[in-house]
Design a protein around this motif. Structure first.
Motif, PDB file in Angstrom:
ATOM      1  N   HIS A  52      47.750 -26.371 -20.260  1.00 15.25           N
ATOM      2  CA  HIS A  52      48.302 -27.318 -19.292  1.00 15.25           C
ATOM      3  C   HIS A  52      48.719 -28.633 -19.948  1.00 15.25           C
ATOM      4  CE1 HIS A  52      47.921 -25.091 -15.560  1.00 15.25           C
ATOM      5  NE2 HIS A  52      46.812 -24.569 -16.064  1.00 15.25           N
ATOM      6  N   THR A  59      45.723 -32.275 -15.258  1.00 18.72           N
ATOM      7  CA  THR A  59      45.104 -33.265 -14.379  1.00 18.72           C
ATOM      8  C   THR A  59      43.594 -33.064 -14.409  1.00 18.72           C
ATOM      9  OG1 THR A  59      45.159 -31.851 -12.416  1.00 18.72           O
ATOM     10  CG2 THR A  59      47.103 -33.240 -12.819  1.00 18.72           C
ATOM     11  N   THR A  60      42.883 -33.999 -13.850  1.00 17.50           N
ATOM     12  CA  THR A  60      41.427 -33.897 -13.782  1.00 17.50           C
ATOM     13  C   THR A  60      41.004 -32.674 -12.977  1.00 17.50           C
ATOM     14  OG1 THR A  60      41.286 -36.299 -13.922  1.00 17.50           O
ATOM     15  CG2 THR A  60      39.336 -35.141 -13.168  1.00 17.50           C
ATOM     16  N   LEU A  61      41.718 -32.387 -11.913  1.00 16.40           N
ATOM     17  CA  LEU A  61      41.373 -31.228 -11.085  1.00 16.40           C
ATOM     18  C   LEU A  61      41.577 -29.909 -11.835  1.00 16.40           C
ATOM     19  CD1 LEU A  61      42.720 -32.270  -7.571  1.00 16.40           C
ATOM     20  CD2 LEU A  61      40.352 -32.100  -8.332  1.00 16.40           C
ATOM     21  N   ILE A  62      42.593 -29.840 -12.650  1.00 16.18           N
ATOM     22  CA  ILE A  62      42.815 -28.623 -13.439  1.00 16.18           C
ATOM     23  C   ILE A  62      41.695 -28.444 -14.454  1.00 16.18           C
ATOM     24  CG2 ILE A  62      44.323 -27.584 -15.193  1.00 16.18           C
ATOM     25  CD1 ILE A  62      46.700 -28.589 -13.551  1.00 16.18           C
ATOM     26  N   LEU A  64      38.650 -29.586 -14.160  1.00 17.79           N
ATOM     27  CA  LEU A  64      37.480 -29.207 -13.369  1.00 17.79           C
ATOM     28  C   LEU A  64      37.537 -27.736 -12.971  1.00 17.79           C
ATOM     29  CD1 LEU A  64      34.886 -30.160 -12.014  1.00 17.79           C
ATOM     30  CD2 LEU A  64      36.269 -30.781 -10.017  1.00 17.79           C
ATOM     31  N   GLU A  65      38.709 -27.270 -12.597  1.00 17.61           N
ATOM     32  CA  GLU A  65      38.867 -25.864 -12.222  1.00 17.61           C
ATOM     33  C   GLU A  65      38.514 -24.937 -13.384  1.00 17.61           C
ATOM     34  OE1 GLU A  65      42.394 -22.678 -11.147  1.00 17.61           O
ATOM     35  OE2 GLU A  65      42.816 -24.828 -10.966  1.00 17.61           O
ATOM     36  N   TYR A  66      39.045 -25.217 -14.565  1.00 12.49           N
ATOM     37  CA  TYR A  66      38.758 -24.360 -15.715  1.00 12.49           C
ATOM     38  C   TYR A  66      37.282 -24.415 -16.100  1.00 12.49           C
ATOM     39  CZ  TYR A  66      43.474 -22.790 -16.633  1.00 12.49           C
ATOM     40  OH  TYR A  66      44.688 -22.152 -16.543  1.00 12.49           O
TER      41      TYR A  66
END
Length: 83
Positions: A52, A59-62, A64-66
């Protein structure tokens, strides 16, 4: 697109395939399998972040998702191996 998407997916596929081979090869050694599962989770997390970042969509959310998906995969395999 600034990079080659299929090359990134190929790197993920090759890495997971190598780890799956070693997981199967050491099927009689639970401690080694746990190490391989841990390495696989870390590999997945780092690959996702780098993928990414290269596409300039990190992003921070990506992240966190991984981290959460990689951690969940590790916990599920850890639980199934230690029973």
């Amino acid at each position: 697109m600034k990079d080659n998407y299929l090359a990134h997916i190929g790197v993920l596929f090759v890495g997971v395939s190598v780890l799956a081979y070693f997981f199967s090869y050491f099927r009689y050694s639970t401690p080694l399998q746990l190490v391989i599962v841990g390495l696989g989770s870390v590999y997945y997390i780092v690959w996702g972040i780098l993928h990414h970042a290269a596409r300039e969509r990190l992003t921070t959310l990506i992240v966190l998702e991984y981290v959460l998906v990689g951690g969940l995969i590790f916990l599920l395999l850890f639980a199934s191996l230690t029973v």
